[in-house]
Each structure stands twice: as C-alpha cells, then as structure tokens.
Design a protein around this motif. Structure first.
Motif, short mmCIF file in Angstrom:
data_model
loop_
_atom_site.label_atom_id
_atom_site.label_comp_id
_atom_site.label_asym_id
_atom_site.label_seq_id
_atom_site.Cartn_x
_atom_site.Cartn_y
_atom_site.Cartn_z
N SER A 45 1.27 -1.36 0.25
CA SER A 45 -0.15 0.34 -0.67
C SER A 45 0.43 0.91 -0.19
CB SER A 45 -0.90 -0.51 1.31
OG SER A 45 -0.61 0.21 2.44
N ARG A 46 0.47 2.76 -0.65
CA ARG A 46 1.02 3.66 -0.52
C ARG A 46 1.58 4.30 1.08
NH1 ARG A 46 4.17 6.63 -4.17
NH2 ARG A 46 4.55 7.91 -3.35
N ALA A 47 0.15 4.45 2.23
CA ALA A 47 0.34 3.89 3.23
C ALA A 47 1.13 3.57 3.43
CB ALA A 47 -1.08 4.24 3.92
N THR A 48 1.45 2.31 3.71
CA THR A 48 3.21 1.75 4.38
C THR A 48 4.09 1.96 3.37
OG1 THR A 48 1.87 -0.38 5.05
CG2 THR A 48 3.75 -0.99 4.40
N PHE A 49 4.59 1.85 2.32
CA PHE A 49 5.17 3.01 1.94
C PHE A 49 5.99 3.79 2.06
CE2 PHE A 49 7.90 4.55 -1.75
CZ PHE A 49 7.94 3.55 -2.20
N GLU A 50 5.30 4.70 2.47
CA GLU A 50 5.70 6.14 2.67
C GLU A 50 6.06 6.02 4.53
OE1 GLU A 50 5.63 9.20 1.42
OE2 GLU A 50 4.41 8.14 -0.07
N ARG A 51 5.43 5.36 4.76
CA ARG A 51 5.68 5.30 6.51
C ARG A 51 7.01 4.81 6.65
NH1 ARG A 51 2.25 1.80 7.76
NH2 ARG A 51 2.95 0.16 7.91
N GLU A 52 7.29 3.73 6.01
CA GLU A 52 8.36 2.69 6.31
C GLU A 52 9.89 3.11 5.86
OE1 GLU A 52 7.96 0.96 8.20
OE2 GLU A 52 6.33 0.08 8.85
N THR A 53 9.29 4.14 4.78
CA THR A 53 11.08 4.41 3.81
C THR A 53 11.07 5.68 3.93
OG1 THR A 53 9.24 5.30 1.89
CG2 THR A 53 10.16 3.43 1.50
N ARG A 54 10.40 6.58 5.19
CA ARG A 54 10.24 8.26 5.42
C ARG A 54 11.52 7.67 6.39
NH1 ARG A 54 5.64 8.76 7.57
NH2 ARG A 54 4.99 9.18 6.03
N LEU A 168 9.90 -7.00 -1.41
CA LEU A 168 9.17 -7.89 -0.24
C LEU A 168 9.49 -8.09 1.51
CD1 LEU A 168 10.18 -11.19 -2.24
CD2 LEU A 168 7.93 -9.54 -2.54
N ALA A 169 10.67 -6.87 1.23
CA ALA A 169 10.11 -6.25 3.02
C ALA A 169 8.93 -5.61 3.66
CB ALA A 169 12.08 -6.02 2.92
N LEU A 170 8.93 -4.57 2.25
CA LEU A 170 7.92 -3.62 2.37
C LEU A 170 6.53 -4.26 2.53
CD1 LEU A 170 9.15 -1.19 -0.24
CD2 LEU A 170 8.55 -0.96 2.55
N LYS A 171 6.26 -5.67 1.74
CA LYS A 171 5.44 -6.91 1.75
C LYS A 171 4.62 -7.63 3.34
CE LYS A 171 3.23 -10.36 -1.30
NZ LYS A 171 1.40 -8.66 -1.63
N ILE A 172 6.08 -7.29 3.93
CA ILE A 172 5.88 -8.37 5.01
C ILE A 172 5.42 -7.42 5.62
CG2 ILE A 172 7.39 -9.34 6.60
CD1 ILE A 172 9.41 -10.82 4.67
N LEU A 173 5.88 -5.88 5.69
CA LEU A 173 5.26 -5.38 7.36
C LEU A 173 3.85 -4.22 6.24
CD1 LEU A 173 8.95 -3.42 6.95
CD2 LEU A 173 7.83 -4.31 8.73
N ASP A 174 3.78 -4.34 4.88
CA ASP A 174 2.33 -4.16 4.57
C ASP A 174 1.40 -5.37 5.15
OD1 ASP A 174 0.79 -2.49 2.62
OD2 ASP A 174 0.59 -4.51 1.69
N GLU A 175 1.86 -6.48 5.15
CA GLU A 175 1.17 -7.64 6.18
C GLU A 175 0.27 -7.42 7.22
OE1 GLU A 175 2.74 -10.95 3.79
OE2 GLU A 175 1.93 -10.28 2.14
N GLY A 176 1.45 -7.00 7.97
CA GLY A 176 1.26 -6.89 9.69
C GLY A 176 1.86 -7.77 10.28
N VAL A 177 2.76 -8.70 9.68
CA VAL A 177 3.22 -10.15 9.77
C VAL A 177 4.28 -9.92 10.95
CG1 VAL A 177 4.08 -12.22 9.73
CG2 VAL A 177 3.09 -11.05 8.04
N VAL A 178 4.72 -8.82 11.51
CA VAL A 178 6.25 -8.28 12.53
C VAL A 178 6.19 -7.13 12.35
CG1 VAL A 178 7.96 -8.80 10.40
CG2 VAL A 178 8.15 -8.66 12.60
N SER A 179 6.58 -5.98 13.57
CA SER A 179 5.89 -4.76 13.24
C SER A 179 7.79 -4.92 12.69
CB SER A 179 5.90 -4.79 14.64
OG SER A 179 7.35 -5.00 15.58
N ARG A 180 8.32 -3.30 12.54
CA ARG A 180 9.04 -2.66 12.01
C ARG A 180 9.70 -3.53 13.48
NH1 ARG A 180 10.98 1.14 8.31
NH2 ARG A 180 13.01 1.27 8.55
N LYS A 181 10.54 -2.69 14.06
CA LYS A 181 11.21 -3.01 15.64
C LYS A 181 11.48 -4.91 15.77
CE LYS A 181 11.36 -2.51 21.06
NZ LYS A 181 10.68 -1.95 21.33
#
Length: 409
Positions: A45-54, A168-181
């Motif tokens: 999602s665009r929201a995940t992309f923006e949030r995780e790459t900011r 694919l790392a972004l996709k994992i975060l987008d799916e919410g399987v694991v937190s960024r931390k």
C-alpha cells in the motif's frame, strides 16, 4: 587572528568531507522513491511505503557494498570460513544445544510430529537449524531488515537480488506479520527465528499454528515448519541421513572429496571406507549415492555425504555450517561426539587462501571463485597441486604449501 582562521579551515574541511555523503544520501532517497511502482505492483500500500521509507537512510558500514568507485567491500568474515572446525563445531556448544534441543522436542512435540508427517524432515534437523541460527531464539539479529535490504539494493554487489528483497520486506511489513521494531536481520537480510530472506519467506512460509499468518519471528511452529518447507523445496529426501562418519583407507585420495565424485555408499564401503563405531548400513542405505567430505583434508573426521547434506548447504553455503547442523541433530538422540577428533589448530588468513586460489586458477586446477574460503573445491585443487609439486598430499591449506607456491612464482 590565527585561531579563528584555523577553526574556519577545519570547519570547511569537515563540511567538504560530509558533502559527498549528503549527496549520496539524497541519491539514495531518490532511488528508494523510484521503487514505488514495483512495490505497488507487489501489493504494498502507498501508506505503508510512505511510512516505512520516510527518513530511511543507507548503512554504508555493511559488508558486500560497492562505494564511490572503490572495490566492493569484502563480505564479513563469517565464522564458518575463518575458524578451524574444532572452533566452529565446538563440543561444549553442541552439547549445550543438544540438551536444549531434547527439551524443546518434548515442548513442541505436536508441532514437530506434524512437520515430520507433512514434510518428511526430522524434528531434530529443524530444531538444529533453529539452534544454529538464533540459539533457539535467544539471539536477536543486529540490523533493521528494511535498511539492510535497501542499502544492498542501492550499493550492494547483488543489487538486482536485493531490489526484490527490499520490495518483499516492505510487503511483509504491509501485511502486518511483524512490526518494524521486531523485523531484525543479519547484514545479508536474513530474518526470523530460522533466518529467511524475504524471498524465501514468501516461497516457503507455513502457518502451522493456524492463526492466519505465517509468523517466523514469534511462532516456533511456523518458523520450524517454514524451515522444513524450505528444505523440501531445495530437494530434501525423506528417510535419508545427511551423512555417515567413516574411517578412510590408508591410500585414500583426498582430491576425490568433491561433490562431482559420486558413488553409492556400498561402493565407497567396498573401496575401504568403514563406518565408525561398527555402524551397519542397510541395503537401501548402501544403494544411496554419496560424496566424500574431508573438512580438514586427510586430518580430522571424514564423511560420506548424501543429497540431504547438499540440501542443508543450500540453506547456508558452508561445509562447517552443515556439519554443525547435522551433528547437532544427531546429538539430540545420540550423545556421542565425532569418532575422530579434529586435528587442525589454525586456519590460514583469508588473503593467504585467496593467493592460493589465484595460483591454482593460473595452473588450471581451480575454476571456482576466488573468495578466500577453503571449501571442498579449493581443498581438492590444493591436493592436485601437491601431487604436481611433489609435496605431501593432504588437501589442507598450510603455510608450507603457500611458501611452495610463492617460490614457484
């Protein structure tokens, strides 16, 4: 005044030194932004992309990078390539992990029985991988997985591969399987209890605990089942051991210890290789193809290894890694160590092994990459050189062989 001028000069030098880094980071930001179409196509999602790459920044301290026109930084000295076998397959460590593995086998019995039923991979093998990779979850990987894959995609030696890993790392975060931390990784991007690259996660993930997500970071059943799935995907054969420790005959040729030289286990036995401790092999076992492995050349233990040995090696491309995992798996049911003790007291420095490989390549004896790692092909080529040079043939990278090569040059 002289003092203020001096301070100004120092400040200008510091600013000049920092300018390329700032420019590179700006280029990195632009590079990451350019990957949005690929991320979108992968379902991020665009929201995940923006949030995780900011604010994402590269980590130029990682190994395996190509920076500013300089040669690629060397891969971090992994212990499986710089330690002698006795240091890597350390008895105290194996004994501790085997004892813990036996306890965990009881704790996770239901999940492990399901894994064996579905994948044909022994419980002890997936437990051994977990133990080796993260000390049964006690070890936490030191790097941010997204930052690692982004940096490797930007300035790594394998940019195209890591471009995919980053998406694919972004996709994992987008799916919410694991937190960024909790999304921690090795310097090469391997993550989770059993250390998967993001691409391996999507190729082999298994939701064994049935909670609707394949969580290799927090769910032991999912992580172990995913490891078994990956082994099966790489060709695991159910009911086949990984290796047999043997005593070689006195006239054994260590140059034959390469994957390409295969014979049935029965043929190796008839050639004088004897299973240790009187072990008897069934007719089905003797029909299996096997290769000879001598991690210390003519010194230390010798093994006849099956296809499953090389399947584990696909998980981590190191003979010592496979020996550690295979032996740890065996020790969960049999407390005995290797029958033959390790002999080598030291390993040559990586640069010395690289010099050997370069010399062997020049003679046409070695055709693999020059990487400073004394693997099976390097040891066999050394043996061939020793034959040509009239030296003792032991297939081990020693200082005396290196001196012989220097003298020849």
């Amino acid at each position: 005044m002289i003092f203020p001028r001096f301070l100004l000069a120092v400040l200008l030098v510091a600013l000049t030194a920092q300018a390329p880094a700032r420019a590179a980071d700006a280029a990195f930001t632009a590079f990451i932004a350019s990957l949005w179409p690929e991320a979108q196509a992968a379902g991020v999602s665009r929201a995940t992309f923006e949030r995780e790459t900011r604010g994402l920044e590269p980590d130029y301290k990682l190994p395996d990078l190509v920076l500013g026109g300089r040669p690629a930084t060397g891969a971090r000295a992994q212990p499986e390539f710089v330690q002698v076998p006795a240091d890597y397959v350390k008895e105290a460590t194996i004994a501790r992990l085997a004892n813990e593995g036996r306890r965990l086998m009881q704790q996770h019995r239901a999940a492990l029985e399901e894994i064996e039923r579905r994948f044909g991979v022994p419980a002890s093998v997936v437990l051994a991988i977990w133990g080796r990779e993260t000390d049964f979850g006690r070890y936490t990987s030191p790097y941010d997985a997204l930052r690692v894959t982004a940096t490797q995609a930007y300035v790594g030696r394998r940019k195209e591969q890591y471009r995919t890993e980053f998406i694919l790392a972004l996709k994992i975060l987008d799916e919410g399987v694991v937190s960024r931390k909790a999304f921690r990784a090795s310097w090469a991007g391997a993550t989770g209890l059993t250390q998967f690259l993001p691409s391996d996660y999507y190729a082999h993930r298994v939701d064994l605990d049935g909670d609707g997500r394949a969580d290799i970071w927090g769910s032991v059943p999912d992580a172990l089942a995913s490891a078994a799935s990956q082994l099966v995907g790489k060709g695991w054969q159910g009911g086949v051991r990984w290796a047999y420790e043997v005593r070689p005959p006195a006239n054994a040729d260590c140059t034959l210890a390469v994957p390409e030289v295969q014979a049935s286990l029965g043929e190796w036995l008839r050639a004088g290789f004897v299973p240790v401790r009187g072990q008897k092999l069934s007719a089905a076992e003797q029909a299996q193809p096997a290769s000879l492995l001598q991690p210390e050349g003519l010194y230390g233990p010798s093994f006849l290894v099956t296809k499953n040995y090389f399947v584990i090696k696909e998980y981590n491309f190191s003979d010592l890694y496979v020996l550690f995992v295979g032996h740890l798996a065996d020790r969960m049911s049999d407390p005995k160590p290797f029958a033959t003790p390790w002999s080598a007291s030291r390993q040559l420095h990586t640069s010395s092994v690289e010099a050997m490989q370069t010399h062997l390549a020049g003679l046409g004896l070695y055709k693999d990459k020059v990487d400073g790692k004394a693997g099976m092909l390097t040891r066999s080529a050394l043996g061939a050189y020793q034959k040509q040079a009239g030296l003792k043939v032991d297939c081990w990278p020693s200082e005396s062989v290196l001196q012989s090569m220097r003298a020849a040059r």
